[in-house]
Design an enzyme around this catalytic site. Structure first.
Site, PDB file in Angstrom:
ATOM      1  N   GLY A   1       0.848  -1.187   0.000  1.00  0.00           N
ATOM      2  CA  GLY A   1       0.000   0.000   0.000  1.00  0.00           C
ATOM      3  C   GLY A   1       0.881   1.233   0.000  1.00  0.00           C
ATOM      4  O   GLY A   1       2.026   1.174   0.465  1.00  0.00           O
TER       5      GLY A   1
ATOM      6  N   GLN B   1       2.823  10.011   1.328  1.00  0.00           N
ATOM      7  CA  GLN B   1       4.134   9.352   1.409  1.00  0.00           C
ATOM      8  C   GLN B   1       5.046   9.721   0.247  1.00  0.00           C
ATOM      9  O   GLN B   1       6.262   9.554   0.335  1.00  0.00           O
ATOM     10  CB  GLN B   1       3.968   7.826   1.462  1.00  0.00           C
ATOM     11  CG  GLN B   1       3.325   7.344   2.751  1.00  0.00           C
ATOM     12  CD  GLN B   1       3.263   5.839   2.786  1.00  0.00           C
ATOM     13  OE1 GLN B   1       2.334   5.239   2.243  1.00  0.00           O
ATOM     14  NE2 GLN B   1       4.241   5.219   3.411  1.00  0.00           N
TER      15      GLN B   1
ATOM     16  N   CYS C   1       5.799  -0.022   7.466  1.00  0.00           N
ATOM     17  CA  CYS C   1       5.385   1.164   6.726  1.00  0.00           C
ATOM     18  C   CYS C   1       6.587   1.651   5.920  1.00  0.00           C
ATOM     19  O   CYS C   1       7.694   1.717   6.442  1.00  0.00           O
ATOM     20  CB  CYS C   1       4.944   2.258   7.704  1.00  0.00           C
ATOM     21  SG  CYS C   1       4.484   3.808   6.895  1.00  0.00           S
ATOM     22  N   LEU C   2       6.348   1.991   4.673  1.00  0.00           N
ATOM     23  CA  LEU C   2       7.441   2.450   3.810  1.00  0.00           C
ATOM     24  C   LEU C   2       8.010   3.784   4.284  1.00  0.00           C
ATOM     25  O   LEU C   2       9.095   4.175   3.853  1.00  0.00           O
ATOM     26  CB  LEU C   2       6.952   2.558   2.362  1.00  0.00           C
ATOM     27  CG  LEU C   2       6.523   1.226   1.727  1.00  0.00           C
ATOM     28  CD1 LEU C   2       5.935   1.461   0.343  1.00  0.00           C
ATOM     29  CD2 LEU C   2       7.687   0.250   1.654  1.00  0.00           C
TER      30      LEU C   2
ATOM     31  N   HIS D   1      -4.390   1.086   7.604  1.00  0.00           N
ATOM     32  CA  HIS D   1      -3.060   1.704   7.612  1.00  0.00           C
ATOM     33  C   HIS D   1      -3.004   2.868   6.616  1.00  0.00           C
ATOM     34  O   HIS D   1      -2.549   3.972   6.957  1.00  0.00           O
ATOM     35  CB  HIS D   1      -2.016   0.637   7.270  1.00  0.00           C
ATOM     36  CG  HIS D   1      -0.611   1.130   7.254  1.00  0.00           C
ATOM     37  ND1 HIS D   1       0.349   0.685   8.135  1.00  0.00           N
ATOM     38  CD2 HIS D   1       0.012   2.037   6.458  1.00  0.00           C
ATOM     39  CE1 HIS D   1       1.493   1.315   7.885  1.00  0.00           C
ATOM     40  NE2 HIS D   1       1.327   2.129   6.869  1.00  0.00           N
ATOM     41  N   GLU D   2      -3.481   2.615   5.393  1.00  0.00           N
ATOM     42  CA  GLU D   2      -3.406   3.657   4.350  1.00  0.00           C
ATOM     43  C   GLU D   2      -4.368   4.810   4.651  1.00  0.00           C
ATOM     44  O   GLU D   2      -4.030   5.973   4.429  1.00  0.00           O
ATOM     45  CB  GLU D   2      -3.690   3.058   2.970  1.00  0.00           C
ATOM     46  CG  GLU D   2      -2.720   1.963   2.542  1.00  0.00           C
ATOM     47  CD  GLU D   2      -1.260   2.345   2.696  1.00  0.00           C
ATOM     48  OE1 GLU D   2      -0.918   3.536   2.538  1.00  0.00           O
ATOM     49  OE2 GLU D   2      -0.445   1.446   3.007  1.00  0.00           O
TER      50      GLU D   2
ATOM     51  N   HIS E   1      -2.896   7.282   6.965  1.00  0.00           N
ATOM     52  CA  HIS E   1      -1.936   8.211   6.346  1.00  0.00           C
ATOM     53  C   HIS E   1      -2.634   9.491   5.890  1.00  0.00           C
ATOM     54  O   HIS E   1      -2.039  10.581   5.909  1.00  0.00           O
ATOM     55  CB  HIS E   1      -1.276   7.556   5.124  1.00  0.00           C
ATOM     56  CG  HIS E   1      -0.053   6.746   5.444  1.00  0.00           C
ATOM     57  ND1 HIS E   1       1.055   7.286   6.049  1.00  0.00           N
ATOM     58  CD2 HIS E   1       0.247   5.440   5.241  1.00  0.00           C
ATOM     59  CE1 HIS E   1       1.973   6.345   6.201  1.00  0.00           C
ATOM     60  NE2 HIS E   1       1.515   5.211   5.723  1.00  0.00           N
TER      61      HIS E   1
HETATM   62 ZN    ZN Z   1       2.532   3.438   5.825  1.00  0.00          ZN
END
Ligand code: ZN
Length: 188
Positions: A46, A51, A99-100, A141-142, A145
């Protein structure tokens, strides 16, 4: 299409609510294509627009379940309904997420097991997805963000403290830090 740099925790765009998408135009479709390419290169399941430094309520997801079925899509201006969370001990094997924007780190976090996502695709067409398990976790999660919330902000004791330590150890937590999938390997 291009792989975009992914912002790391501490960058203000990750910690502020994003704005709704107001135009489903070529610019948005190009952004979505770049986000899919970036997510694949990372690799991740995701990726939310903040991000990659774009403060819009938009995320992409792509995940193959245990039956080999691929779940892939783009969600603009999403609304998310969640089932009540269960209580009890966290299972670190089954409930740890990453998480990226905190690359290479993983911590366990309780999430709702079921979610209903209503959103618009890149052409502005509304859709609805009923998700359970890991896909429901990805959506939560997304979605977070887009409200400027990282999963590290939600961690219970003692994992929250461990995440703060990891941020310090990696030298994160300041504006402007990013990494480029395919070039940087922050997990090494
Ligand atoms: Zn994330």
């Amino acid at each position: 299409m291009a792989v975009l740099p992914i912002r790391i925790t501490g960058d203000p765009v990750l910690h502020a609510p994003a704005r709704p998408v107001t135009a489903f135009d070529d610019e948005i479709r190009a952004l979505v294509a770049d986000m899919f390419e970036t997510m694949t290169a990372a690799p991740g399941v995701g990726l939310a627009a903040p991000q990659v430094g774009v403060p819009l309520r938009l995320f992409v997801y792509g995940w193959t379940d245990e039956n080999g079925q691929e779940h892939r899509g783009v969600a603009a201006n999403p609304v998310l309904w969640l089932s009540p969370m269960s209580i009890g001990e966290l299972n670190e094997d089954e409930e740890s997420e990453g998480c990226l924007s905190l690359p290479g780190e993983r911590f366990p976090l309780r999430r709702s097991n079921s979610a209903i996502l209503q959103a618009f695709d890149a052409d502005g067409t509304p859709f609805e997805v009923h998700a359970d398990g890991w896909l429901a976790r990805i959506f939560q999660h997304e979605y977070d963000h887009l409200d400027g919330i990282l999963y590290a902000d939600r961690l219970a004791h003692p994992h929250g403290k461990a995440a703060v330590k990891a941020v310090r150890k990696n030298g994160w937590g300041t504006p402007g830090a990013s990494w480029l999938p395919g070039v940087d390997h922050p997990e090494d």
